[in-house]
Design a protein around this motif. Structure first.
Motif, mmCIF file in Angstrom:
data_model
loop_
_atom_site.group_PDB
_atom_site.id
_atom_site.type_symbol
_atom_site.label_atom_id
_atom_site.label_comp_id
_atom_site.label_asym_id
_atom_site.label_seq_id
_atom_site.Cartn_x
_atom_site.Cartn_y
_atom_site.Cartn_z
ATOM 1 N N LYS A 443 40.083 46.478 31.860
ATOM 2 C CA LYS A 443 39.695 46.528 33.274
ATOM 3 C C LYS A 443 39.055 45.217 33.721
ATOM 4 N N ILE A 444 38.131 44.744 32.890
ATOM 5 C CA ILE A 444 37.430 43.507 33.258
ATOM 6 C C ILE A 444 38.407 42.338 33.248
ATOM 7 N N ALA A 447 40.712 42.262 36.282
ATOM 8 C CA ALA A 447 40.003 41.784 37.475
ATOM 9 C C ALA A 447 39.888 40.263 37.451
ATOM 10 N N ILE A 448 39.536 39.713 36.306
ATOM 11 C CA ILE A 448 39.389 38.256 36.217
ATOM 12 C C ILE A 448 40.735 37.582 36.455
ATOM 13 N N GLU A 449 41.770 38.126 35.858
ATOM 14 C CA GLU A 449 43.093 37.514 36.022
ATOM 15 C C GLU A 449 43.538 37.525 37.482
ATOM 16 N N GLU A 450 43.049 38.497 38.232
ATOM 17 C CA GLU A 450 43.400 38.556 39.650
ATOM 18 C C GLU A 450 42.373 37.835 40.530
ATOM 19 N N TYR A 451 41.503 37.091 39.905
ATOM 20 C CA TYR A 451 40.466 36.326 40.608
ATOM 21 C C TYR A 451 39.485 37.235 41.346
ATOM 22 N N LYS A 452 39.369 38.484 40.884
ATOM 23 C CA LYS A 452 38.403 39.397 41.495
ATOM 24 C C LYS A 452 37.175 39.456 40.593
ATOM 25 N N PHE A 453 36.412 38.391 40.660
ATOM 26 C CA PHE A 453 35.289 38.254 39.729
ATOM 27 C C PHE A 453 34.168 39.232 40.044
ATOM 28 N N ARG A 454 34.026 39.520 41.321
ATOM 29 C CA ARG A 454 33.012 40.487 41.727
ATOM 30 C C ARG A 454 33.303 41.837 41.089
ATOM 31 N N GLU A 455 34.567 42.207 41.142
ATOM 32 C CA GLU A 455 34.965 43.483 40.581
ATOM 33 C C GLU A 455 34.789 43.493 39.063
ATOM 34 N N GLY A 456 35.158 42.403 38.420
ATOM 35 C CA GLY A 456 35.008 42.314 36.972
ATOM 36 C C GLY A 456 33.565 42.501 36.564
ATOM 37 N N LEU A 457 32.688 41.852 37.291
ATOM 38 C CA LEU A 457 31.269 41.948 36.985
ATOM 39 C C LEU A 457 30.752 43.366 37.224
ATOM 40 N N ALA A 458 31.284 44.004 38.249
ATOM 41 C CA ALA A 458 30.861 45.381 38.529
ATOM 42 C C ALA A 458 31.265 46.293 37.364
#
Length: 716
Positions: A443-444, A447-458
């Motif tokens: 999951k993390i 998110a990172i691969e899709e440049y959704k760093f906020r989501e990864g951190l969440a």
RNA sequence: GGCGAGGUAGCUCAGAUGGUUAGAGCGUCGGAUUCAUAACCCGGAGGUCGGGGGUUCAAUUCCCCCCCUCGCCA
């Protein structure tokens, strides 16, 4: 998104401009996302090159030098050092952080230009530009001032009016003049080389509008579309300046490359330099080409939205024109981060400076990384406030993550002297935890691969929350207490194995957190590795894909005592930061007022509490004429006015003697609050109040009708 | 003025190729608990998804108009 498997990744982070230090806006928009991405790729075992460096050419550094009274070289040296040091201390994992004033960059940029020139890819054009005959030079737009055609501001710059915000060209200014000599300007012929962007328009359209419709961020794609739809024009890539990289052609010695031509080439120079430094014997001399001239490499530019055009249009056109280079696969640009309701501004010192943060919040790199990531301007502008900073640190990092890790570690020490207990029989609630845990790396990572760093951190924080929930549900301390009681009563300890399993699994979760937080919170990852006695978990050799299991920590191994991962941040600390910004604000206002007497109105008073219409109706305001006026004895400020209100003639005292003489106001029409309760001053009864307004200097002015009205007219 | 991005809970932000009760964190209210940095855990309240029209069985999600914020360009 992309199906293609790449052998290598080349990640660039926008070159910070060396006319000021780095601030949180830069970090949130560019450097933190880039660093997270790169750290993640490395954990996945990918071949990554991460480059950056100081951008030291262009006009603003020369203006800065003027302002600070030092040479341009001194300016760029100074800010390069500040940025370089603060980036290092903050933990950005660049493979190379270079600077564009270095020889290797000058050579690389000149070679690039020469190649384009040789291939006939550049266009030479003659134009007329403003020339300062006194200073004997052509002037950059920024060095020309004149009257703004829109708002009339007499000090608008040749590129922009700071008063109304309008973008300008020097030709639009009324009465343009030089900031260097104040001389009137003349127009003089000059020749420049242009990048014929129009020729690349079809290719750019196909490449971006069709090729990257779905995988580029909407803001980036939209911005490019906007440019492409309006049609591209040739863009000058040389300038008449004496600061910059000389144009590598004979009889062009007085010209330099345009800063936006040379800056992105800085990414190339930085890559070259990396291999030069790695192998001074020159054995890796051509290695850089594997990253720049090989289709198996994936090029990524992390930038802020202000750089979209240069990285998506200009630089790709240059690379394409040259012919040997690959073009970016993606340009994940972020929007802007505001600071306490306002735009961050280097020139107005409205910023949180990285080097100051590092000094004032020692050892708290990860706190800032966390806050800026969790509220990063990924899809739209976002806002940083110190209050939010404090809350996120205290409530999320300290109370959730820090606290969770501490719980099983402390219990392990309490019950087992710091030795990791074994895993015994697994209950359904354990299996639930194990299953959920296994999902996190994927999951993390996604998110990172899709440049959704906020989501990864969440997601990362969710894992910590999951750990807290598990502990709460299983409550090993209760089982332990029961056992204690039993054994005191001579009974049997029934929960020994259960407690072992619970703590074992909790520690596995903590260990997973230690690994999974590495891209986001590298300093915390390091501390956790130490705490769990796994300092040999080098981030470069533990693979991301190995996480998610329950075999990271081994039964029988010891762990260190729990340390406080995140200290709470006190209100006082936050208040100090807010006060610092307020002081900046005050200083700016003072400077503004000192600069020109035509003071912009000083900040208006805040609006009072809301009232309802009925409250307003209670006020009886009338138009009246001053029929007589005289000074009140023994009172500096008071004038005694006689007013004709249309319904009566009355006496009103007004504290305006220092602003008006009695003579000058007789006959004037004013507004008066007519139903104010009478009040005696200096023995005279005042029967109302004349409405006045105060300007920024404290001078009083009458609030009067703009045209004569009948006395007694009601104001509403 | 043209174009682009955005306008979603008190705050900061997610989300939806149109479809059962629109989400998270923080804040707030209530409960439970004490292993832990008065932390954690459970539960509740809180949103006509900027405004107005249209298409549709159904729109916050699509279309049109308008308003506001930010940006690019003229």
């Amino acid at each position: 998104m992309t199906e293609k498997k790449y052998k290598r990744h080349l990640v660039t982070a926008a070159l910070p401009y060396a006319n000021g230090a780095a601030h949180i806006g830069h970090l949130a928009g560019v450097y933190i996302p880039a660093d997270i991405y790169v750290r993640y790729l490395r954990l996945k075992g990918e071949d990554v090159m991460f480059v950056c460096g100081s951008d030291e050419h262009g006009v603003p550094v020369t203006i800065r030098a003027e302002k600070e009274g030092i040479t341009v070289q001194e300016v760029v040296d100074k800010y390069d050092q500040i940025i370089r040091d603060s980036f290092k201390e903050f933990g950005f994992s660049f493979d190379n952080y270079s600077r564009t004033s270095r020889k290797i960059h000058h050579e690389t940029a000149q070679e690039f230009f020469a190649d384009l020139h040789k291939q006939g890819k550049l266009v030479k054009k003659t134009s007329y530009q403003f020339y300062d005959p006194t200073a004997n030079q052509f002037l950059a737009d920024r060095l020309i001032i004149g009257t703004c055609p829109t708002c009339g501001n007499p000090d608008a710059y040749g590129d922009q009016c700071e008063n109304c915000g309008r973008t300008l060209s020097p030709d639009e200014l009324i009465d343009p003049r030089s900031t260097l000599s104040d001389a009137a300007l003349e127009k003089k012929e000059t020749e420049h080389w242009y990048m014929p962007l129009d020729q690349y328009e079809p290719w750019l359209k196909e490449w971006i509008l069709e090729g990257h419709k779905d995988d580029w961020k909407p803001n980036v794609y939209g911005q490019c579309k906007s440019w492409l739809d309006s049609g591209l024009h040739p863009r000058a890539i040389t300038r008449d300046l004496d600061w910059g990289i000389p144009v590598p052609l004979s009889n062009s010695e007085d010209k330099v490359l345009y800063v936006w031509f040379d800056a992105p080439i800085g990414y190339i120079s930085a890559t070259k330099e990396y291999f030069e430094q790695k192998a001074p014997d020159g054995s890796l001399k051509d290695e850089w080409k594997k990253y720049w001239q090989d289709e198996d490499c994936r090029l990524l530019h992390f930038i802020g939205k202000d750089n979209i055009v240069f990285h998506c249009i200009m630089f790709p056109a240059m690379l394409k024109a040259h012919g040997d280079y690959i073009v970016p696969e993606n340009v994940p640009a972020n929007e802007f981060m505001n600071l306490q309701e306002r735009k961050i501004s280097t020139s107005k010192n409205w910023a949180v400076w990285l080097h100051e943060y590092l000094r004032e919040f020692e050892g708290k790199q990860d706190v800032l990384r966390y806050v800026l990531t969790s509220n990063a301007p990924e899809t739209s502008d976002s806002m940083f406030t110190w209050e939010d900073f404090q809350k996120r640190n205290n409530n999320e990092l300290a109370d959730n993550l820090g606290n969770f890790v501490r719980r099983p570690v402390a219990l392990t020490h309490k019950y087992y002297g710091g030795v990791v207990p074994p895993l015994n029989a697994i209950e359904p609630e354990d299996q639930e935890l194990i299953d959920a845990l296994a999902e996190f790396p994927g999951k993390i990572g996604k998110a990172i691969e899709e440049y959704k760093f906020r989501e990864g951190l969440a997601h990362l924080m969710d894992l910590s929350r999951l750990g807290n929930q598990y502990l709460q549900k299983t409550s090993p301390w209760l089982l332990h207490k029961e056992d204690q009681k039993e054994s005191q009563n001579g009974g049997e300890k029934k929960h020994t194995e259960r407690i072992e399993t619970i703590l074992h699994l909790s520690l596995q979760v903590a260990a997973n957190l230690a690994l999974l937080c590495e891209p986001f919170l590298p300093f915390t990852a390091e501390k956790l590795r130490t705490m769990l006695n796994r300092s040999k978990w080098n981030p470069n050799c533990i693979q991301w894909n190995e996480t998610g299991g329950i075999n990271i920590i081994t039964p029988g191994q010891t762990i260190e005592k729990a340390i406080v991962l995140f200290e709470k941040i006190e209100d006082k600390t936050i208040q100090e930061q807010v006060a610092k910004l307020e002081a900046t604000d005050e200083a700016n206002k003072a400077e503004l007022e000192a600069k020109d007497g035509t003071t912009e109105e000083k900040s208006a008073e805040p609006i009072k509490d809301e009232i309802v219409f009925d409250d307003f109706v209670k006020l009886d305001i009338r138009v009246a004429t001053i029929t007589a006026a005289e000074k009140v004895k023994k009172a500096d400020k008071l004038l005694k006015l006689t007013l004709d209100t249309g319904v009566d003639v009355r006496t009103v005292l007004s504290g305006i003697a220092q602003h008006f003489t009695p003579e000058e106001i007789v006959g004037k029409q004013v507004c008066v609050l007519a139903n104010l309760a009478p009040r005696k001053m200096r023995g005279i009864e005042s029967q109302g109040m004349v409405l006045m307004a105060e300007d920024s200097d404290g001078k009083l002015k009458f609030v009067s009708p703009t045209e004569a009205l009948q006395n007694g007219s009601v104001v509403r």
